[in-house]
Design a protein around this motif. Structure first.
Motif, PDB file in Angstrom:
ATOM      1  N   GLY A  43      70.507  35.472 -61.153  1.00  0.00           N
ATOM      2  CA  GLY A  43      70.605  34.680 -59.938  1.00  0.00           C
ATOM      3  C   GLY A  43      70.481  33.216 -60.279  1.00  0.00           C
ATOM      4  O   GLY A  43      70.002  32.842 -61.358  1.00  0.00           O
ATOM      5  N   PHE A  44      70.906  32.371 -59.347  1.00  0.00           N
ATOM      6  CA  PHE A  44      70.995  30.936 -59.616  1.00  0.00           C
ATOM      7  C   PHE A  44      70.640  30.177 -58.353  1.00  0.00           C
ATOM      8  O   PHE A  44      71.230  30.387 -57.296  1.00  0.00           O
ATOM      9  N   ASN A  45      69.630  29.312 -58.466  1.00  0.00           N
ATOM     10  CA  ASN A  45      69.272  28.389 -57.392  1.00  0.00           C
ATOM     11  C   ASN A  45      69.835  27.020 -57.732  1.00  0.00           C
ATOM     12  O   ASN A  45      69.380  26.361 -58.677  1.00  0.00           O
ATOM     13  N   LEU A  46      70.836  26.593 -56.968  1.00  0.00           N
ATOM     14  CA  LEU A  46      71.550  25.352 -57.245  1.00  0.00           C
ATOM     15  C   LEU A  46      70.766  24.174 -56.691  1.00  0.00           C
ATOM     16  O   LEU A  46      70.443  24.117 -55.506  1.00  0.00           O
TER      17      LEU A  46
ATOM     18  N   LEU B 278      67.684  31.869 -63.150  1.00  0.00           N
ATOM     19  CA  LEU B 278      67.833  30.421 -63.289  1.00  0.00           C
ATOM     20  C   LEU B 278      67.500  29.798 -61.932  1.00  0.00           C
ATOM     21  O   LEU B 278      68.373  29.565 -61.095  1.00  0.00           O
ATOM     22  N   SER B 279      66.218  29.533 -61.722  1.00  0.00           N
ATOM     23  CA  SER B 279      65.743  29.177 -60.386  1.00  0.00           C
ATOM     24  C   SER B 279      65.897  27.699 -60.062  1.00  0.00           C
ATOM     25  O   SER B 279      65.652  27.312 -58.917  1.00  0.00           O
ATOM     26  N   GLU B 280      66.319  26.880 -61.032  1.00  0.00           N
ATOM     27  CA  GLU B 280      66.739  25.505 -60.742  1.00  0.00           C
ATOM     28  C   GLU B 280      67.659  25.023 -61.846  1.00  0.00           C
ATOM     29  O   GLU B 280      67.323  25.103 -63.027  1.00  0.00           O
ATOM     30  N   TYR B 281      68.814  24.527 -61.454  1.00  0.00           N
ATOM     31  CA  TYR B 281      69.752  23.845 -62.342  1.00  0.00           C
ATOM     32  C   TYR B 281      70.729  23.099 -61.451  1.00  0.00           C
ATOM     33  O   TYR B 281      71.160  23.620 -60.415  1.00  0.00           O
TER      34      TYR B 281
ATOM     35  N   HIS C   6      63.883  26.749 -65.270  1.00  0.00           N
ATOM     36  CA  HIS C   6      64.448  25.491 -64.779  1.00  0.00           C
ATOM     37  C   HIS C   6      65.123  24.782 -65.949  1.00  0.00           C
ATOM     38  O   HIS C   6      64.544  24.662 -67.032  1.00  0.00           O
ATOM     39  N   PHE C   7      66.337  24.265 -65.691  1.00  0.00           N
ATOM     40  CA  PHE C   7      67.091  23.611 -66.755  1.00  0.00           C
ATOM     41  C   PHE C   7      67.789  22.386 -66.191  1.00  0.00           C
ATOM     42  O   PHE C   7      68.591  22.487 -65.255  1.00  0.00           O
TER      43      PHE C   7
ATOM     44  N   CYS D 165      71.743  30.853 -54.409  1.00  0.00           N
ATOM     45  CA  CYS D 165      70.650  30.178 -53.704  1.00  0.00           C
ATOM     46  C   CYS D 165      70.744  28.662 -53.853  1.00  0.00           C
ATOM     47  O   CYS D 165      71.362  28.146 -54.792  1.00  0.00           O
ATOM     48  N   THR D 166      70.146  27.960 -52.917  1.00  0.00           N
ATOM     49  CA  THR D 166      69.904  26.526 -53.041  1.00  0.00           C
ATOM     50  C   THR D 166      68.587  26.219 -52.364  1.00  0.00           C
ATOM     51  O   THR D 166      68.056  27.049 -51.634  1.00  0.00           O
ATOM     52  N   HIS D 167      68.014  25.036 -52.639  1.00  0.00           N
ATOM     53  CA  HIS D 167      66.715  24.748 -52.035  1.00  0.00           C
ATOM     54  C   HIS D 167      66.756  23.467 -51.207  1.00  0.00           C
ATOM     55  O   HIS D 167      67.559  22.571 -51.434  1.00  0.00           O
ATOM     56  N   THR D 168      65.841  23.441 -50.231  1.00  0.00           N
ATOM     57  CA  THR D 168      65.721  22.294 -49.335  1.00  0.00           C
ATOM     58  C   THR D 168      64.261  21.998 -49.061  1.00  0.00           C
ATOM     59  O   THR D 168      63.431  22.913 -49.017  1.00  0.00           O
ATOM     60  N   GLY D 169      63.965  20.736 -48.855  1.00  0.00           N
ATOM     61  CA  GLY D 169      62.650  20.318 -48.391  1.00  0.00           C
ATOM     62  C   GLY D 169      62.651  19.979 -46.912  1.00  0.00           C
ATOM     63  O   GLY D 169      61.688  19.413 -46.403  1.00  0.00           O
TER      64      GLY D 169
END
Length: 722
Positions: free
Chosen positions: A632-635, A546-549, A519-520, A337-341
């Motif tokens: 899971g991992f959100n980059l 790991l929802s943010e790193y 978050h890390f 995963c990755t996130h966007t605004g």
């Protein structure tokens, strides 16, 4: 996601009551003819284009009746757009005027509707001096019935008053107390400049008196049963009966697959017509095979009058957490995963002129580089983005605008629930949406407790999706679970040390020890202690999400500023002015510190920084993929949004050097995670080499030979056979 057309003749679908049958030799019709966004051009009129506007900094427009006659000094503004395109750095009230001449209504007892697909944040609408209504909230559409106010075949005067809250209260509205993503007036890097306006298209719609206003599709992925909840509005002052026809188009051939009919009694106002069909031999929607079905619902009144029909797209799939790990359609997957605004230059969340595909490009990039999920952080996607993700097989984790930085106020509960409810109602048919998120990085307090209790609201609207409570779990309440699986009405202790007797943990990394949604953000370069922490995260607990790193780079402000100039953005635009300022300060510091002795140009330093980021990303992939307890991992993050260098690609959507290769390597279903300890030593001293194989069920269980070789300046060293 619904497509509408209005027909005066019946006959597209005819079937017996309650009888579903396969159609053989039935040519393309219904949804197939509509494509993914078509509507009758004669009955839907776009009101986009140039509108007259003026600011109202003293908030006197209503008192002075600007809805009757505009004052002097108006400026032309394109709609849709943000008001800051015309009035940079302005926040407050802006008035909009547009004249149009509608056609005569072709349907007896038909209705004229004005649909605003998004206004941010508060909208008051007048037509021909008659107040049609007010709508509070952003991101989602709203409709006003303009039938009594409109003048067919004559000039009509449409007026919209938009309140874009800032830091100074206007009519009791303050930015921080409204769902606002991470907008800010006094800008700090990491957020977005405050913005507002008419952000999506405005349309005049001519409808029959009896019309379809909503279709909610609830598929059962195990049986192929499809529950259909159709909201039909009866604009007559009397009850009437109608035939409701259903037609389904399959995912592989553009032809009708199934049809069915039912009778309905329609009282004046809204009636929900419930119906169920079953698809035999159905195909699931999946990230590798995104099978989509199209449903057409057609309402034919029993008395004379036009039929109305609307279409929607749906898919059958299941996404949940089982024993701490994500499962899609029953099989375990690693969440990539990755996130966007949805941050863009100049238009903030609307691509600038000349770059219409900017936000689509984000999704194509994500799919091509190995992601299977995109998180829309504290704000929802544009509808066309969700349509694209449905087709690409890209899962979406979506949060309402009230999910982050919302301050408590007497209206907090109402405003949070408006943003949550409207998000779900708009998007719940999209199969790509796999998760609803309630909050992001929210500490304990009234907003957190509201989100905990709002699970019942979510389940009343949609009980088919995984719901996550708060990304990062800054509240620290380990006794409250982080997830609610489809069909569940409880927060389940899914990850980390969550459990009924777990108690409270304090923030540290920034997430607290024991948090399951983690978050890390360590300092760079990472120490051996940090690397060990990441490899052992969740070692003595349930799995961890790991929802943010992430590890970013310097933002190439020189390149970005040049792109603004090439795009012809006005120089006083807030973000362009900031980007030029950052570029100027970097150049000044470059000279002041004598950096030309190390790098020939500032651009060289920036490029080297971004290339080094790719190496750091690979280190992160090694640490995460070698830890079997990370599910899971959100980059962090998709791109250089928020005027920072946190992204994989840059703000104007070009790739950073080496980043694409790093992602393809890091997300590979089978990959070696390689470690050397220590990284820096003296000749002759021992080192430890370690290789961990990450396998996402791509290799079958068994024994495999592995061959390791070490090479360096003097060539190949001795091979190691395992």
């Amino acid at each position: 996601m619904q497509r509408r057309r209005f027909l005066e003749v019946a006959g597209t679908v005819t079937a017996g009551l309650g009888l579903a049958e396969e159609l053989r030799g039935f040519g393309p019709t219904g949804p197939a003819d509509q494509g993914r966004g078509g509507s009758s051009q004669t009955l839907i009129t776009s009101l986009d284009g140039e509108w007259a506007t003026i600011t109202d900094p003293d908030n006197v427009g209503r008192e002075q009746a600007w809805f009757r006659t505009p004052p002097s000094g108006t400026k032309s503004t394109r709609v849709p757009s943000i008001i800051q395109e015309t009035y940079p750095a302005y926040h407050g009230v802006v008035w909009f005027w547009r004249d149009f001449q509608p056609q005569a209504h072709p349907y007896r007892d038909g209705r004229y509707l004005l649909r605003f697909n998004e206004v941010d944040y508060l909208a008051d609408v007048w037509l021909n001096r008659q107040h049609l209504g007010q709508h509070e909230g952003a991101d989602t559409p709203f409709v006003f019935d303009a039938t009594t106010a409109i003048r067919p075949r004559q000039p009509n005067h449409l007026v919209v008053r938009v309140l874009n809250p800032g830091d100074v209260p206007i009519d009791g509205y303050v930015l921080a107390e409204t769902p606002h993503l991470d907008k800010m007036v006094k800008y700090v890097n990491g957020g977005v400049q405050d913005y507002g306006g008419i952000l999506e298209p405005v349309e005049l719609i001519l409808t029959p008196a009896i019309r379809v206003t909503d279709i909610h599709v609830v598929p059962n992925w195990k049986t192929g049963a499809i529950q259909i909840h159709t909201t039909v509005h009866n604009g007559l002052n009397r009850a009437t009966r109608a035939e409701v026809h259903y037609l389904v188009e399959g995912p592989t051939v553009r032809r009708a697959l199934l049809r069915d009919s039912a009778e309905a009694q329609l009282a004046p106002g809204d009636t929900v017509v419930d119906h169920e069909i079953r698809i035999d031999g159905y195909q699931l929607w999946d990230i590798e095979a995104p099978n989509l079905y199209r449903l057409l619902v057609r309402v034919e009144p029993s008395e004379s009058g036009p039929a109305d029909e609307s279409t929607t797209v749906f898919g059958l799939r299941d996404f949940r957490v089982v024993n701490g790990y994500f499962r899609l359609n029953g099989r375990r997957i690693f969440l990539r995963c990755t996130h966007t605004g949805n941050h863009t230059p100049f238009g903030i969340n609307i691509p600038p002129s000349g770059f219409p595909d900017m936000l689509r490009r984000d999704l194509y990039y994500a799919k091509a580089s190995g992601y299977n999920t995109v998180r829309f952080i504290s704000g929802i996607a544009h509808p066309y983005q969700l349509d694209l993700c449905d087709e690409l097989g890209l899962m979406i984790y979506q949060e309402p605008r009230g999910a982050w930085l919302l301050q408590d106020s007497p209206h907090m509960k109402e405003r949070y629930e408006i943003s949550l409810r409207e998000m779900i109602l708009r998007d719940r048919n999209h199969p790509c949406i796999s998760m609803w998120g309630m909050l992001n990085e929210t500490t304990d307090g009234p907003v957190f407790r509201e989100a905990v209790s709002a699970l019942s609201l979510v389940r009343a609207l949609d009980d088919t999706r995984l719901v996550l409570l708060s990304s990062g779990r800054f509240d620290g309440h380990l006794e409250i679970g982080s997830a609610s699986n489809p069909g569940s009405s409880e927060w389940e202790p899914t990850w980390g040390e969550e459990g009924p007797a777990a108690g409270h943990t304090e923030m540290k990394y920034p997430s607290g020890p024991g948090s399951g949604d983690f978050h890390f953000y360590p300092h760079v370069p990472q120490t051996p202690e940090v690397d060990h922490f990441m490899r052992t995260l969740g070692e003595n607990s349930k799995p961890v999400f790991l929802s943010e790193y992430g590890i970013g780079s310097m933002m190439d402000v020189i390149h970005e500023a040049r792109m603004y100039a090439q795009a012809g953005v006005r120089e006083d635009a807030e973000d362009y002015a900031l980007m030029r300022s950052m570029a100027d300060h970097l150049t000044e510091d470059w000279t002041r510190f004598g950096m030309q002795a190390v790098y020939p140009y500032p651009e060289t330093l920036l490029r080297e920084s971004q290339a080094l980021m790719a190496r750091h990303r690979l280190l992160g992939f090694n640490l995460i993929r070698s830890n079997p307890k990370i599910c899971g991992f959100n980059l962090t993050g998709m791109l250089d949004h928020g005027m920072t260098g946190e992204g994989i690609w840059r703000f104007w959507r070009d790739w950073k050097p080496g980043a694409f290769d790093a992602l393809q390597d890091g997300w590979a279903p089978v990959r070696w995670c390689l470690f050397v300890e220590p990284l820096h030593t003296y000749a002759g001293r021992p080192i430890t080499l370690e290789a961990v194989l990450a396998n996402e069920d791509a290799l079958r269980p068994g024994s495999y030979a592995a061959d390791f070789r070490v090479w360096g300046p003097k060539g190949l060293r001795s091979p190691f056979l395992c």
